[in-house]
Design a protein around this motif. Sequence first.
Motif: not given
Length: 549
Positions: A285, A288-289
């Motif tokens: 995650a 992705q950020r």
Amino acid sequence: MAVKRLNPASVEVSAPTPPVARAWLIAVGVFSLTFLLVGLLYAQTAAAGLSWRSGGEDGGDLATALALGGVPHPTGYPLYLLAGRFLLGLSDDPARVLNLASALWGAIAAGLFGSLTYRLSRLLLPAWLPPDSPKLPPSYIPVLAAIAGLATGLGLAVAPLVWSQAVIAEVYSFNLMLMGATLLALVGLWQAPASRRGGRLALLGAVGGLAVGHHRTALFTLMAGGVLILVVWRQERVRPFRLLHLPLAMLLMGLGIFLPYLYLVLRGGATPASNWSDVGPTNLAGLQRHFLGSDYGYLVLAAPLGQSLARLAAAVGMLVGQFGPVGLGLGWLGLVVLGLNRAGRPWLALSLSGLGLHTFWAAIYAAENSEIYLLPVFGLWAVLIGLGLGWLSLLLLSGLPGFFQAGLFQKNSPLVTLVLTLVVGLGLPLLGLLSHYAELDASRDRGAETWARATLDAAPPAALVLSSSDATSFALWYVHYARGSRPDLAVVETRLLGQEWYRRNLHRLYPDLQFDPTRTLSADELQKANPTRPALLIPNPRRVARRQL
């Protein structure tokens, strides 16, 4: 049966284009000469070490990540770091390595844009030649195209903003190089016979993917390329490529975008000192950020409307500052003449859409140095300058016998025109070189590193060094982590204390610091929790930068 091309010249010309092998040889010659001259200039003026000049505040973070195999600020720039690692043998100073790498990428970019203009000129100049023009020797068209290419590459190289980024540790010369490669791949698709378009489309997908993976603004260049393909499709009534070729191109584009990020995953998992966002196999995650640059999303459309409109107007004015009044005029001439003939309209569509998209982004993205996003605009404008110069010279070549009736000019007018074209094409870059050399020569500049080393040397033992700006924090990181200065100190970026990943990383780097990494804390709370460590507050970075520059 002849193979139909995407955009065949519809005008019968007096001077035939050169054979394919000779055309490629000339293109390589234009690239090589431009690369050599620009490379010598950039290497001579590259910063001696870590520098703050020309908006180079991120250089400390990038150089630290290069030295330690770390993860720099979003969007991570893994391809840039991987390329830089191949050059680590150039110097024992990672910042100097990245400065020289920027010089290399900038020289390659200038060569690619020069070759691009040569190829476009070789395609378009015969179509612009008036049918009733006098017969010219076969070599004149490729010679004009080569001069136009040199004018483009050298003129782009000495544009002040382009030059300023090619001598410091920054990502924008690399971005410009990938843009040039993408546009060349696009022209290759445009000119390819139908039997080879599948391979050219795959190449465009791979190169475009690498460009987008490095910097998301490359999407605007690909969008402009899509406009070119649509215009060609409408003109020729021939499908540009088979639909079966598209999946492979999209697959290669996806690999080009995402595959380099495996490097950041592997390095993030190794927890280096420079580890922005703790990107690793267990934190997809966060990856992705990081990839999306979500931390900077608030800057989009953050500026007031009036400020954005003012930036749009300033972008036009910057063209004069980069290329001078003559360059501005030749660029506008290039735009106009692209619309005069059907053969040039696809590139006109690409130029207008590319100029518009990149300028619009620079206007609405409210970063402090958003003018840096105009570099692709300057690349496209440099191509237009070369095309305008080539068309003007072609006009003179076809009309000179009507202007001059006396012996010397009538006999030698084509040669005189070529000489004048060469003088203008090389004179404009030479004027830019002489005008900006003293201002952009960074060969003695290591101001950021000097300041950071002096600051750490003057700090009390075991101090908390509290910094709150990119310029100062990244310079301190570089000297403290990458160069090993003052290991007794704890360098803290106070703006990141609200991020859990940063507190965990800080606790790992300085396990004797007293704080709970799972709880948000302020700089004051960190100081109170560690009373035995004196605090050193770093001054305003603008005053520091002005004092050093």
